[in-house]
Design a protein around this motif. Structure first.
Motif, mmCIF file in Angstrom:
data_model
loop_
_atom_site.group_PDB
_atom_site.id
_atom_site.type_symbol
_atom_site.label_atom_id
_atom_site.label_comp_id
_atom_site.label_asym_id
_atom_site.label_seq_id
_atom_site.Cartn_x
_atom_site.Cartn_y
_atom_site.Cartn_z
ATOM 1 N N SER B 319 -46.003 -3.726 -3.773
ATOM 2 C CA SER B 319 -46.004 -5.178 -3.572
ATOM 3 C C SER B 319 -47.043 -5.848 -4.473
ATOM 4 O O SER B 319 -46.849 -6.974 -4.933
ATOM 5 C CB SER B 319 -46.249 -5.525 -2.114
ATOM 6 O OG SER B 319 -47.383 -4.849 -1.635
ATOM 7 N N GLU B 320 -48.116 -5.132 -4.740
ATOM 8 C CA GLU B 320 -49.154 -5.641 -5.639
ATOM 9 C C GLU B 320 -48.536 -5.858 -7.022
ATOM 10 O O GLU B 320 -48.729 -6.894 -7.659
ATOM 11 C CB GLU B 320 -50.269 -4.595 -5.708
ATOM 12 C CG GLU B 320 -51.534 -5.032 -6.400
ATOM 13 C CD GLU B 320 -52.522 -3.876 -6.572
ATOM 14 O OE1 GLU B 320 -52.162 -2.706 -6.273
ATOM 15 O OE2 GLU B 320 -53.651 -4.140 -7.000
ATOM 16 N N PHE B 321 -47.761 -4.863 -7.458
ATOM 17 C CA PHE B 321 -47.139 -4.907 -8.780
ATOM 18 C C PHE B 321 -46.096 -6.020 -8.863
ATOM 19 O O PHE B 321 -46.086 -6.821 -9.796
ATOM 20 C CB PHE B 321 -46.506 -3.550 -9.081
ATOM 21 C CG PHE B 321 -45.887 -3.460 -10.440
ATOM 22 C CD1 PHE B 321 -44.512 -3.578 -10.610
ATOM 23 C CD2 PHE B 321 -46.684 -3.274 -11.571
ATOM 24 C CE1 PHE B 321 -43.944 -3.510 -11.872
ATOM 25 C CE2 PHE B 321 -46.119 -3.203 -12.831
ATOM 26 C CZ PHE B 321 -44.749 -3.322 -12.990
ATOM 27 N N LEU B 322 -45.219 -6.062 -7.865
ATOM 28 C CA LEU B 322 -44.129 -7.044 -7.894
ATOM 29 C C LEU B 322 -44.658 -8.467 -7.812
ATOM 30 O O LEU B 322 -44.158 -9.380 -8.460
ATOM 31 C CB LEU B 322 -43.152 -6.789 -6.752
ATOM 32 C CG LEU B 322 -42.311 -5.514 -6.882
ATOM 33 C CD1 LEU B 322 -41.509 -5.286 -5.611
ATOM 34 C CD2 LEU B 322 -41.386 -5.593 -8.093
ATOM 35 N N ARG B 323 -45.675 -8.663 -6.984
ATOM 36 C CA ARG B 323 -46.252 -9.994 -6.830
ATOM 37 C C ARG B 323 -46.923 -10.427 -8.128
ATOM 38 O O ARG B 323 -46.870 -11.589 -8.513
ATOM 39 C CB ARG B 323 -47.278 -9.945 -5.687
ATOM 40 C CG ARG B 323 -47.834 -11.274 -5.280
ATOM 41 C CD ARG B 323 -46.815 -12.114 -4.514
ATOM 42 N NE ARG B 323 -47.386 -13.392 -4.152
ATOM 43 C CZ ARG B 323 -47.541 -14.404 -4.998
ATOM 44 N NH1 ARG B 323 -47.172 -14.271 -6.253
ATOM 45 N NH2 ARG B 323 -48.088 -15.526 -4.586
ATOM 46 N N HIS B 324 -47.542 -9.453 -8.797
ATOM 47 C CA HIS B 324 -48.245 -9.739 -10.047
ATOM 48 C C HIS B 324 -47.265 -10.200 -11.115
ATOM 49 O O HIS B 324 -47.516 -11.148 -11.850
ATOM 50 C CB HIS B 324 -48.985 -8.478 -10.486
ATOM 51 C CG HIS B 324 -49.741 -8.619 -11.773
ATOM 52 N ND1 HIS B 324 -50.900 -9.349 -11.881
ATOM 53 C CD2 HIS B 324 -49.489 -8.135 -13.010
ATOM 54 C CE1 HIS B 324 -51.337 -9.299 -13.121
ATOM 55 N NE2 HIS B 324 -50.502 -8.573 -13.830
ATOM 56 N N HIS B 325 -46.114 -9.514 -11.182
ATOM 57 C CA HIS B 325 -45.150 -9.842 -12.233
ATOM 58 C C HIS B 325 -44.122 -10.875 -11.806
ATOM 59 O O HIS B 325 -43.452 -11.472 -12.645
ATOM 60 C CB HIS B 325 -44.431 -8.564 -12.688
ATOM 61 C CG HIS B 325 -45.318 -7.656 -13.480
ATOM 62 N ND1 HIS B 325 -45.527 -7.829 -14.827
ATOM 63 C CD2 HIS B 325 -46.069 -6.607 -13.109
ATOM 64 C CE1 HIS B 325 -46.368 -6.886 -15.258
ATOM 65 N NE2 HIS B 325 -46.712 -6.145 -14.229
ATOM 66 N N GLY B 326 -44.010 -11.080 -10.499
ATOM 67 C CA GLY B 326 -43.013 -12.025 -10.002
ATOM 68 C C GLY B 326 -41.670 -11.352 -9.792
ATOM 69 O O GLY B 326 -41.198 -10.616 -10.658
ATOM 70 N N LEU B 327 -41.064 -11.592 -8.656
ATOM 71 C CA LEU B 327 -39.742 -11.044 -8.362
ATOM 72 C C LEU B 327 -38.704 -11.790 -9.175
ATOM 73 O O LEU B 327 -38.740 -13.015 -9.264
ATOM 74 C CB LEU B 327 -39.412 -11.219 -6.880
ATOM 75 C CG LEU B 327 -39.959 -10.214 -5.888
ATOM 76 C CD1 LEU B 327 -39.539 -10.614 -4.493
ATOM 77 C CD2 LEU B 327 -39.479 -8.813 -6.205
ATOM 78 N N ARG B 328 -37.754 -11.036 -9.719
ATOM 79 C CA ARG B 328 -36.730 -11.668 -10.550
ATOM 80 C C ARG B 328 -35.409 -11.686 -9.809
ATOM 81 O O ARG B 328 -35.063 -10.727 -9.107
ATOM 82 C CB ARG B 328 -36.584 -10.826 -11.837
ATOM 83 C CG ARG B 328 -35.843 -11.525 -12.948
ATOM 84 C CD ARG B 328 -35.924 -10.724 -14.225
ATOM 85 N NE ARG B 328 -35.102 -9.509 -14.178
ATOM 86 C CZ ARG B 328 -34.982 -8.664 -15.205
ATOM 87 N NH1 ARG B 328 -35.627 -8.910 -16.326
ATOM 88 N NH2 ARG B 328 -34.241 -7.578 -15.109
ATOM 89 N N ASP B 329 -34.650 -12.763 -10.027
ATOM 90 C CA ASP B 329 -33.267 -12.821 -9.542
ATOM 91 C C ASP B 329 -33.112 -12.681 -8.050
ATOM 92 O O ASP B 329 -32.067 -12.215 -7.585
ATOM 93 C CB ASP B 329 -32.401 -11.716 -10.190
ATOM 94 C CG ASP B 329 -32.300 -11.897 -11.693
ATOM 95 O OD1 ASP B 329 -32.092 -10.896 -12.396
ATOM 96 O OD2 ASP B 329 -32.457 -13.049 -12.157
#
Lengths: 458, 462
Positions: B319-329
């Motif tokens: 979740s740290e990674f996804l939040r950092h990069h932003g969820l797509r689509d």
């Protein structure tokens, strides 16, 4: 009288079983509080009821063994620290709470944690007013023993003002009920702030109050501690009654800035932070404006009035983080606790500042300026500094307070750390009266010996 | 009689510092003394410690344990057994570390004490067997096969329905406690055996990441890790999953096995060092916490120090990674009925890594869910490594309180991001008859993505 330790421990264990802890790996951990360390007790008893406490008391007294009370040991005057062989009675398993919302009160056992009581009260739309800084861990029993205060006590009173009654176990093992409103003598008052030297409190009835509907937070920076002191005196002189009025000096501000990087204005040498509260929005706003004006009239260089609760929380963050921030400046500190009349605040702050400037140690001053209760903190490193010099400075600061007509302890208690001062500042007849009461309630001198009252001179 | 202000303040006569360094290594003694020296005994930690809340005993509090390690190192007590016991009674949940104003690390000091007081090696045969399994990935695959057979053949249902294990006295009940941790919902085939070494990104590429597949995730929660891979690839990341990933070393260090810990750390650092990736992502909180510490753990090793540092610098929780990069689509709204979801912080994600907001953010933007905050969400669930096996009563007492709070939220889904927590919580729901699905946030995200796919296919989305 020598303690008949062997038979005492045997009888305690026979009566209370697992509630009695005797192994050194446990007893060693009851020898400290948040400021001092002493020898380990012979045993630690964790009672669950007043009957357990009374039984422990009777057995200890019969065997000539001193009794030391202990809550969360978050105290800052050594109140729960043993001074010799003793049995520690720890209240940590006495955590019962009964909230009586319709009657605006609660009945609690001494081991209940202050914040836990407040949370339970708030679930019923009420609050427990006294808010010592240690409220996350300190216990009601400890609060009563030291008559704890906190920022909210400026307007809402200290622990003594919130206590409606006590149940106390006396040295003879009797359990007495003391209701402060039954028309009899107010004996409960004697026990509040008595630091465990007159009895062990086993139940506390406290007042609960509805929380204020509105709060406004005002902050101001000053170019000198003196100006901040004048602002406080001005607020009192103008008859304003903020709910909280806290001060931080240059050293505290610098320490917090290093720790949190909040970005304080240049040239800010002192900070005042105030909450005004009440149930009428217009009145609260008006009071906040009046406090702001007092700050400005005293020479504030920057002022702000928080627009909402989130902004207010940000403003309070600095004050709440003073303690850990100071820990980053030097590893050790002496945390003093003095009270002076508010009109004398500017002069006292000036004197402490001057004294600090000429000493090798940084001194941070912060605290509850609204009622004149300051915490000068002498910061040092025991690995490099001469501890005797630190002690001497502490004594000097205390004398400044006394000379200004103040007292030795605002809220931390006398404990063992300030006993020495009591003789200096307490008139002989007063001290004699204290001792007569102590002798009446504790003829064998077994209740928390070495605390509060100075040794008798022979 | 010594009357001393703590740490030798104005009231001090001096602290007795007879050394006990013959019993423990100099390093341990130094670590424990230095780590405890910053403690000012303020007691704030008492307000968040689960074992103190249960017992009211100072020796079961962070402050008490730290002061006990210190007393032992200073020679105030010569009996090591209670000190070691205290170190094991600690959950290592690190809630204390989050609140300590002085920066004391009682959780990490407990691990140091376990290492130091046992000579840096695990001794008990059962523990050594457990660590052996963790160090050999094929054994975890085998365990996965056995669990699936156990479930598939109806053995699990029979055992639980008939309370078979409980009939074998105290030992049987202990086994039943361990068996309760096996999920009741179907365990999927071990991912390690089926996953491609490289799974390409879908759509426009945003980078390459390595996936650290944790032991327990592989053994009993492969469906969650499979979902993690899908979510990462949907977000444009090519995922490299080395098949030879070894245990992160958390079980080793928790049992005082320092040498084994260093061995697996070196192995993992060497394995991942050659990969050309922007980040190393893990969906196991316990692994993440250990991997982020490899840099510190191997700082004194000439060959590995630099690579370990680089390795740790690239580690992210999912979740740290996804939040950092932003969820797509992921559409914010699908017009679907939203299930109430609540979230349990994994101690080693929130207290151990400071990752507390990101998992909640991902749940909040999930179009199939309606988020509700769990009261005292960052209080340990009682899993704490193998604590639920070694301290079953305390673990159960903690779990019971947790289940009550979950019930209060009225949520039908409970999310968490650590296998130990997921297993413990699932057992808790089952024990209390609560109809709550316990799932990793990766599964909930993939579910939302699939729903979005379906909506798109059905022409419901632009």
């Amino acid at each position: 009288m020598t303690i008949t330790t062997g038979s005492l421990l045997t009888e305690l264990r026979r009566a209370l079983g697992e509630k009695v802890r005797v192994h050194e790996s446990e007893t060693l951990l009851y020898r400290y509080d948040a400021i001092a360390t002493g020898p380990a007790p012979l045993a630690v008893v964790l009672p669950e009821t007043a009957a357990d406490v009374a039984l422990t008391m009777r057995l200890c007294v019969a065997h000539g063994c001193p009794v030391v009370p202990r809550g969360a040991a978050s105290g800052l005057s050594g109140g729960s620290v043993p001074v010799g062989p003793c049995v520690t009675i720890a209240s940590n398993r006495m955590r019962g709470v009964v909230i009586d919302a319709p009657n605006l009160r609660a009945v609690v056992q001494p081991g209940v944690v202050t914040d836990d009581l407040d949370a339970l009260a708030r679930a019923e739309g009420l609050t427990y007013a006294p808010d010592p800084a240690s409220s996350r861990q300190s216990t009601l029993g400890g609060n009563v023993a030291e008559n704890a205060g906190g920022p909210r006590c400026l307007k809402r009173g200290v622990t003594a003002d919130a206590v409606l009654g006590l149940q106390v176990v006396l040295a003879d093992g009797s359990i007495v009920e003391l209701n402060r409103n039954d028309g009899g003598l107010d004996l409960a008052a004697l026990f509040i702030g008595s630091e465990g030297t007159l009895g062990f409190v086993t139940e506390i009835t406290v007042r609960l109050t509805p929380p204020p509907a509105f709060t406004r937070t005002v902050q101001a920076f000053f170019s000198s501690l003196d100006d901040a002191g004048r602002a406080v005196a001005l607020i009192t002189a103008r008859g304003l009654t903020p709910a909280k009025l806290e001060v931080m000096d240059e050293v505290s501000l610098w320490a917090v800035d290093q720790f949190l990087h909040l970005g304080f204005p240049e040239g800010g040498k002192a900070l005042l932070l105030s909450d005004c509260d009440g149930d009428d929005r217009a009145t609260v706003d008006a009071e906040a404006q009046a406090v702001l004006k007092a700050f400005q009239d005293a020479g504030a260089t920057a002022c702000s009035l928080a627009a909402d609760a989130a902004e207010a929380a940000l403003l309070w963050r600095a004050r709440k983080n003073v303690s850990p921030a100071l820990g980053n400046v030097r590893p050790n500190r002496v945390n003093e606790d003095i009270v002076v009349p508010r009109s004398k605040l500017p002069a006292v702050m000036r004197e402490i500042h001057a004294l600090a400037a000429s000493s090798p140690f940084p001194v941070a001053v912060f605290g509850h300026a609204g009622d004149g209760n300051l915490h000068p903190n002498i910061l040092f490193d025991r690995a490099h500094d001469d501890v005797a010099l630190v002690e001497a400075l502490a004594h000097e600061i205390a004398r400044i307070a006394v000379r200004a007509g103040g007292v030795l302890s605002g809220e931390h208690g006398i404990g063992l750390t300030k006993r020495g001062f009591m003789i200096e500042v307490t008139p002989p007849a007063t001290l004699a009266a204290y001792r007569r009461l102590k002798d009446a309630l504790d003829p064998n001198g077994l209740l928390n010996p070495g605390k509060l009252l100075p040794e008798r001179s022979r | 009689m010594l009357l001393a202000a703590r740490r030798g303040g104005p009231y001090s006569v001096g602290v007795n510092s007879a050394s006990t360094q013959k019993r423990v290594s100099i390093i341990t003694a130094e670590e424990l003394l230095a780590g405890s020296d910053i403690c000012v005994q303020c007691g704030v930690c008492l307000s968040v410690c689960p074992t103190y809340a249960l017992t009211g005993l100072e020796v079961q509090s962070p402050r008490g344990r730290v002061m006990l390690y210190r007393a032992a190192m200073e020679g105030l007590t010569s009996d090591d057994a209670p000190v070691l016991q205290a170190a094991y009674d600690c959950l290592d949940c690190r809630a204390c570390q989050t609140v300590c104003p002085s920066g004391v690390k009682p959780g990490e000091l407990a691990l140091e004490a376990r290492v130091g007081l046992q000579g840096g090696r695990a001794h008990q045969p059962v523990i050594k067997a457990m660590l052996f399994v963790f160090e050999h990935p094929w054994m975890l695959d085998a365990a996965n096969w056995f669990v699936r057979a156990y479930q598939g053949l109806g053995l699990q249902a029979w055992m639980r329905r008939g309370k078979v294990l409980e009939k074998f006295g105290r030992f049987g009940r202990q086994l039943a406690g361990i068996e309760a941790l096996v999920p009741s919902r179907r365990v999927h085939a071990a991912l390690r055996r089926t996953v491609a070494v490289e799974t390409p990104a879908l759509g426009e590429s945003r980078g390459r990441v390595a996936f650290f597949l944790g032991c327990v995730m592989n053994a009993v929660l492969s469906d969650a890790s499979a979902a993690t891979l899908k979510v990462l690839t949907r977000n444009g990341f090519t995922v490299v999953t080395p098949h030879d990933t070894t245990c992160c070393g958390a079980p080793h260090i928790e049992e005082g096995e320092l040498e084994g810990y260093r061995r697996v750390a070196r192995r993992n650092v060497a394995l991942f060092a050659g990969l050309d990736v922007d980040a190393i992502v893990t969906d196991c909180a316990a692994c993440g916490a250990e991997l982020k510490k490899y840099g510190k753990a191997l700082a004194n090793e000439p060959v590995y120090a630099e690579r370990a540092q680089a390795f740790s610098g690239k580690v992210y929780g999912l979740s740290e990674f996804l939040r950092h990069h932003g969820l797509r689509d992921l559409p914010s709204e699908l017009g679907a009925e939203r299930a109430g979801v609540t979230y349990q912080d994994a101690c080693h994600l929130c207290h151990g890594q400071g990752v507390c907001d990101q998992p909640r953010d991902l749940l909040r933007v999930n179009p199939l869910l309606e988020y509700r905050e769990l009261e005292q969400a960052s209080d340990c669930c009682g899993s704490a490594g193998v604590y639920n096996v070694t301290h079953p009563e305390a673990s159960q007492a903690i779990l019971d309180k947790k289940v009550e709070r979950v019930r209060k939220t009225g949520a039908t889904i409970l999310a968490a991001e650590n296998p130990g927590c997921l297993l413990q919580l699932e057992a808790g729901m089952r024990q209390h008859g609560l109809e709550v699905e316990v799932a990793h946030t990766s599964i909930l995200l993939e579910r939302a993505y699939l729903a979005a796919d379906a909506a798109r296919a059905g022409g419901e989305l632009s």
